[in-house]
Design a protein around this motif. Sequence first.
Motif, mmCIF file in Angstrom:
data_model
loop_
_atom_site.group_PDB
_atom_site.id
_atom_site.type_symbol
_atom_site.label_atom_id
_atom_site.label_comp_id
_atom_site.label_asym_id
_atom_site.label_seq_id
_atom_site.Cartn_x
_atom_site.Cartn_y
_atom_site.Cartn_z
ATOM 1 N N PHE A 155 55.886 27.243 24.317
ATOM 2 C CA PHE A 155 57.969 27.659 23.519
ATOM 3 C C PHE A 155 58.753 26.775 24.555
ATOM 4 O O PHE A 155 60.370 27.364 24.769
ATOM 5 N N GLN A 193 58.979 20.907 26.428
ATOM 6 C CA GLN A 193 59.148 19.939 25.654
ATOM 7 C C GLN A 193 58.320 19.776 24.520
ATOM 8 O O GLN A 193 56.742 20.066 24.866
ATOM 9 N N PRO A 194 58.482 19.911 22.984
ATOM 10 C CA PRO A 194 57.195 19.464 22.471
ATOM 11 C C PRO A 194 57.226 18.075 22.068
ATOM 12 O O PRO A 194 57.051 17.443 21.474
ATOM 13 N N TRP A 245 53.120 22.428 19.423
ATOM 14 C CA TRP A 245 53.862 21.064 19.231
ATOM 15 C C TRP A 245 54.372 21.513 17.546
ATOM 16 O O TRP A 245 55.609 21.869 16.569
ATOM 17 N N LEU A 264 56.516 24.887 17.091
ATOM 18 C CA LEU A 264 58.138 24.547 17.890
ATOM 19 C C LEU A 264 58.582 23.275 16.757
ATOM 20 O O LEU A 264 59.780 23.403 16.154
ATOM 21 N N ARG A 267 62.237 29.147 17.997
ATOM 22 C CA ARG A 267 61.348 29.546 18.979
ATOM 23 C C ARG A 267 61.246 28.138 20.328
ATOM 24 O O ARG A 267 60.240 28.237 21.277
ATOM 25 N N ARG A 268 62.237 27.393 20.455
ATOM 26 C CA ARG A 268 62.473 26.384 21.298
ATOM 27 C C ARG A 268 63.341 27.023 22.634
ATOM 28 O O ARG A 268 64.629 26.796 22.937
ATOM 29 N N TYR A 280 63.112 25.525 25.412
ATOM 30 C CA TYR A 280 63.111 24.582 27.023
ATOM 31 C C TYR A 280 63.954 24.380 26.861
ATOM 32 O O TYR A 280 64.710 23.434 27.642
ATOM 33 N N GLN A 281 65.513 24.887 25.733
ATOM 34 C CA GLN A 281 66.319 23.912 26.117
ATOM 35 C C GLN A 281 67.590 23.886 26.968
ATOM 36 O O GLN A 281 67.470 24.760 28.136
#
Length: 435
Positions: free
Chosen positions: A262, A265-266, A273, A276, A282-283, A285-286
């Motif tokens: 999580f 990157q997806p 994947w 996400l 649940r993302r 990775y920002q």
Amino acid sequence: MRTQRLGVWLAGALALGGAMVVAQTPQPAPPPAQGTPDPAAAGRQGAGRGRGRSVSIGVGEECPPGMTETRPRECQPPEFTPPSIVDYRPKSTLVTAQHLVPKAKYPAIDFHGHAPGGTWASQESLAAMVKQLDSINVGLFVAADNVNGPNLATALDTIAKSPYKDRFRVLTGIQFSEGGRGQPQRWLVGPGFAEKAIAQLEANLKAGAVGIGEISKGFGLTAKKANESRLAVDDPELDAVWEACARLKIPVFIHTAEPQEFFQQPDMHNERWLELALFGDRRNYQPGQVSFEQLMTERDNLFRKHPKTTFVAAHFGWHANNLERAAKLLDQFPNVVYEVGAVLYDFGRQPRAAREFFIKYQDRILFGKDSFQPEEYPYYWRVFETNDEYFDYYRDYHAFWKLYGLGLPDEVLKKLYYKNALRITPGLPQSGWPK
């Protein structure tokens, strides 16, 4: 039973990969209908396997998007339009023994319980819940909703007045903020917070709560201090609270972070994947988001600073995919136990290693389910109790692979299902369990 999903990533990712790079890589025109041969390819079929359509790659390289490796370092595209990752559901032809387990072999304590809304509202709703628990042989349901105030009082009162007072227990919470849901949110952790939190905790325990938890994933990820800085998992402002838990001899059930994927990157290499793509919250990775390893470091600092406090790491500490790391944590911190909720997919895909782990650390693992869906519990019983091979998991978006049974010994099952929870939580009903 869910439909079969063998090969979802290998075949479905063709469509996924093509969709994700369509802006950068021109794709050939698809055949007229999904799952039917390309008429233009019909004349080529007699000319050899994929001749004229293959691409060579170097050692260690991957096939281009829309292609798969058909021979060593030789890639070619399918002649049919590939199904998407969500539509590809092949039916397995494997014939193997099945031993469905509708009820746990021994009465289980669900240490990670989240009851359906309205459960604590009446005796009737509680009775309906007990009927469901009986159907799967869950002997005790621990409500782990991190509650305080009127919600806690309602749950405790409903349970106390029911004939099922020994079938339920409730964990209380730590209130890091107030407001929200249409009202301005105000963060509370700062000078004087610990003293107020401890006083509230002691009152809640006196009222009938049996521990703290589930401290949510927001602790470390999104929670803030009163000064608007991020509230770290090992923040010293909370040290007195954790020390009070040791003094009061109650466990702290803590959910730190999310699966490692999580925080990535997806792309088409991310095995989560689909999850996400379905759930925006649940993302993680920002840019500017705290990393998985930072959260693990803070969590381990917390365990290290408070060796007399019993911590229950929810979701196996998100280390079920790395049992070597999971073992090192238990070896380093004798005050920590794991809970298995929502990570069954990792045990079931490495049955030999998982079985050895559960036997070696049989005193350090609790059963918990998380989301209360009675039809999903039998998957846990089957993985833990049988030696079955190659069977479905219950949620496509969690895992596209199959599960295998661990065939755990009876004594390990007893500790997993109820003995370990009874040992670390004095407030649980201690009598009436199998010896």
